[in-house]
Design a protein around this motif. Structure first.
Motif, PDB file in Angstrom:
ATOM      1  N   VAL A 190       0.942  -1.418   0.344  1.00  0.00           N
ATOM      2  CA  VAL A 190      -0.023  -0.706  -0.180  1.00  0.00           C
ATOM      3  C   VAL A 190       0.817   1.134   0.054  1.00  0.00           C
ATOM      4  O   VAL A 190       1.901   1.914   1.163  1.00  0.00           O
ATOM      5  N   VAL A 191       0.987   1.389  -1.254  1.00  0.00           N
ATOM      6  CA  VAL A 191       1.345   2.997  -1.063  1.00  0.00           C
ATOM      7  C   VAL A 191       1.345   4.527  -0.782  1.00  0.00           C
ATOM      8  O   VAL A 191       0.016   4.638  -1.983  1.00  0.00           O
ATOM      9  N   GLU A 192       1.337   5.359  -0.368  1.00  0.00           N
ATOM     10  CA  GLU A 192       0.755   6.775  -0.374  1.00  0.00           C
ATOM     11  C   GLU A 192       1.460   7.830  -0.627  1.00  0.00           C
ATOM     12  O   GLU A 192       2.358   7.781  -0.371  1.00  0.00           O
ATOM     13  N   VAL A 193       1.076   8.221  -1.245  1.00  0.00           N
ATOM     14  CA  VAL A 193       1.914   9.849  -1.611  1.00  0.00           C
ATOM     15  C   VAL A 193       0.992  11.321  -1.245  1.00  0.00           C
ATOM     16  O   VAL A 193      -0.559  10.972  -1.572  1.00  0.00           O
ATOM     17  N   ARG A 194       1.309  12.001  -0.637  1.00  0.00           N
ATOM     18  CA  ARG A 194       0.819  13.332  -0.767  1.00  0.00           C
ATOM     19  C   ARG A 194       1.562  14.516  -1.078  1.00  0.00           C
ATOM     20  O   ARG A 194       3.342  14.041  -0.271  1.00  0.00           O
ATOM     21  N   ARG A 195       0.955  15.670  -1.138  1.00  0.00           N
ATOM     22  CA  ARG A 195       1.774  16.544  -2.117  1.00  0.00           C
ATOM     23  C   ARG A 195       1.996  17.790  -0.418  1.00  0.00           C
ATOM     24  O   ARG A 195       1.249  17.708  -0.158  1.00  0.00           O
ATOM     25  N   LEU A 196       3.510  17.901  -1.017  1.00  0.00           N
ATOM     26  CA  LEU A 196       4.219  18.559   0.376  1.00  0.00           C
ATOM     27  C   LEU A 196       4.541  20.227  -0.472  1.00  0.00           C
ATOM     28  O   LEU A 196       4.179  20.133  -1.641  1.00  0.00           O
ATOM     29  N   ALA A 197       3.583  21.128   0.316  1.00  0.00           N
ATOM     30  CA  ALA A 197       4.224  22.482   0.129  1.00  0.00           C
ATOM     31  C   ALA A 197       5.772  22.536  -0.246  1.00  0.00           C
ATOM     32  O   ALA A 197       6.787  22.886   1.427  1.00  0.00           O
ATOM     33  N   HIS A 198       6.727  22.937  -0.831  1.00  0.00           N
ATOM     34  CA  HIS A 198       7.951  22.836  -1.265  1.00  0.00           C
ATOM     35  C   HIS A 198       7.927  24.409  -1.917  1.00  0.00           C
ATOM     36  O   HIS A 198       8.007  24.866  -2.412  1.00  0.00           O
TER      37      HIS A 198
END
Length: 138
Positions: A92-100
């Protein structure tokens, strides 16, 4: 005649078997670690272990799915492999966008985390960035 050294590695497809959850800036997917994958013939025959590059490739594919198929280039900022995944596991792979600070219209940064479906301890986690690229000419 000169030959490229080392020879270029074959391009591999990292399929996402099932989207579990999708939000505007996050995606959770599942990927079956297939027992029949030929990589296990060499990595390692006596105790099969999914290469970390496969876990990372799945995370990059999941982040790319949030770009709706737009061509992109990936840059891995940080990746930590914490324990092995084996044939028959479901990742189970989760990706979440970061404020960078380095992000803009063509660059997006994501945090990723991979676990086995039956065990919440992480297999791998890290940060990667995707940069949109121009589509290749036909």
């Amino acid at each position: 005649m000169s030959a490229a050294y080392p020879p270029p590695a074959p391009t591999r497809d990292y399929p996402l078997d099932r989207v579990v959850e999708r939000q505007a800036d996050a995606l959770r997917v599942e990927r079956l670690v297939a027992c029949a994958d030929p990589i296990f013939d060499e990595h390692f025959p006596e105790r099969a272990v999914l290469p970390g590059s496969y876990v990372l490739g799945t995370a990059i594919a999941a982040a790319g799915a949030l770009l709706d198929g737009a061509p992109h280039r990936a840059e891995v900022t940080r990746a930590v492999y914490l324990r092995p995944a084996a044939p028959g596991d479901i990742l189970v792979v989760e990706v979440r966008r970061l404020a960078h600070a380095g992000d803009g219209p063509a660059r997006r940064t994501f945090r990723f985390r991979a676990v086995q479906r039956h065990d919440p301890r992480p297999v791998a986690e890290g940060v990667l960035a995707l940069t949109l690229t121009a589509p290749e000419a036909p």
